[in-house]
Design an enzyme around this catalytic site. Structure first.
Site, PDB file in Angstrom:
ATOM      1  N   ASP A  66       0.848  -1.191   0.000  1.00  0.00           N
ATOM      2  CA  ASP A  66       0.000   0.000   0.000  1.00  0.00           C
ATOM      3  C   ASP A  66       0.881   1.238   0.000  1.00  0.00           C
ATOM      4  OD1 ASP A  66       0.095   1.060   3.039  1.00  0.00           O
ATOM      5  OD2 ASP A  66      -0.106  -1.108   3.109  1.00  0.00           O
ATOM      6  N   ASP A 155      -9.815   3.521   6.704  1.00  0.00           N
ATOM      7  CA  ASP A 155      -8.652   3.362   7.577  1.00  0.00           C
ATOM      8  C   ASP A 155      -8.986   3.955   8.941  1.00  0.00           C
ATOM      9  OD1 ASP A 155      -6.223   3.485   8.877  1.00  0.00           O
ATOM     10  OD2 ASP A 155      -5.216   4.710   7.363  1.00  0.00           O
ATOM     11  N   GLU A 157      -7.715   4.262  12.749  1.00  0.00           N
ATOM     12  CA  GLU A 157      -6.578   4.092  13.645  1.00  0.00           C
ATOM     13  C   GLU A 157      -6.439   5.284  14.574  1.00  0.00           C
ATOM     14  OE1 GLU A 157      -2.639   4.704  11.510  1.00  0.00           O
ATOM     15  OE2 GLU A 157      -3.905   4.106   9.811  1.00  0.00           O
TER      16      GLU A 157
END
Length: 263
Positions: A66, A155, A157
């Protein structure tokens, strides 16, 4: 008398100036959004093993990478020669950032033969899940049934700008994620992949389950994948290393990767 009046005049002027100063003080603005690669905050908060993670024993896997703006113009032929067969490319963050290298990275990985997809770095305290999913889907996070486009990724986090869980309770965070995933599905026809770590999910989302709808991309920089976030029975992607670039395993053979791409 003139001395008294002069003192009163001076005091009024002083108080007026103070009032103006207080009124003019602006509210604290949110930090500007910059580029945060996939897993950048997980690596800051969780242990990182520098040992390379081998493919899980007895399981067919596909190797991939990625990338974000930090990689600039990627040499896709090189990574193809290294055996990488899929790539995820950062498209957006919040509702105010777009990866300036997205076209080269997204189209370049496709052109060399990789199956590729896009991801969105979520900032749940900046705007709604609806707003961010819409921004992502219209700025690179779309999907097409061409056999080489993977579903988009949200995503999730650690907050790079402040409180770990973005000031949200577990219930509020789960609600934000459902807003995002529901909106993304309505815009693209696909369920978004959820990228996260087990530790962050346990702290910020808890026992809310997305396992029946959303594939899991788990981050753990170790030789084994370890315990998965709540209720997911298996992982679809595993980000196992950030050296010399973010590296991942897909849980299955190439034909299964293409099934995920075609929906």
């Amino acid at each position: 008398m003139s001395i008294v009046l002069g003192a009163r005049s001076f005091l009024a002027t002083l108080l007026g100036t103070a009032a103006i100063a207080v009124t003019a003080t602006p509210a604290t603005a949110a930090p500007p959004v910059t580029d945060h690669p996939l897993g950048s905050q997980i690596r800051l908060h969780e242990p990182v093993s520098r040992a390379a993670a081998p493919p899980p024993a007895g399981l067919p896997t596909v190797a991939g990478i990625d990338v974000a703006s930090y990689q600039g113009n990627v040499d896709w032929k090189y990574w193809w020669a290294q055996g990488k067969r899929f790539a995820y490319v950062k498209a957006t963050e919040g509702t105010g950032y777009k990866n300036p290298y997205f076209a080269q990275q997204y189209n370049g990985s496709y052109s060399v033969g990789m199956v590729r997809g896009a991801y969105h770095f979520a900032l749940p305290d900046r705007s709604t899940g609806v707003a961010q999913a819409t921004y992502f889907a219209t700025n690179g996070g779309g999907w097409s049934r061409d056999g080489k486009t993977l579903p988009g990724v949200v995503d999730l986090e650690y907050n790079p700008y402040g409180a770990t869980c973005y000031g949200k309770t577990q219930a509020a965070m789960a609600s934000w994620i459902r807003e995002f995933t529901t909106t993304y599905r309505s815009r693209t026809g696909r369920d978004a992949v959820i990228y996260t770590s087990t530790s962050w999910w346990a702290q910020c989302v808890g026992n809310a389950s997305f396992a029946s709808t959303n594939p899991l991309w788990v981050a753990r920089y170790s030789s084994t994948v370890g315990t998965l976030p709540y209720n997911w029975p298996y992982w679809t992607f595993w980000q196992h290393s950030s050296t010399p670039i973010d590296q991942n395993h897909f849980n299955g053979a190439v034909d299964r990767l293409r099934v995920l791409a075609t929906g």
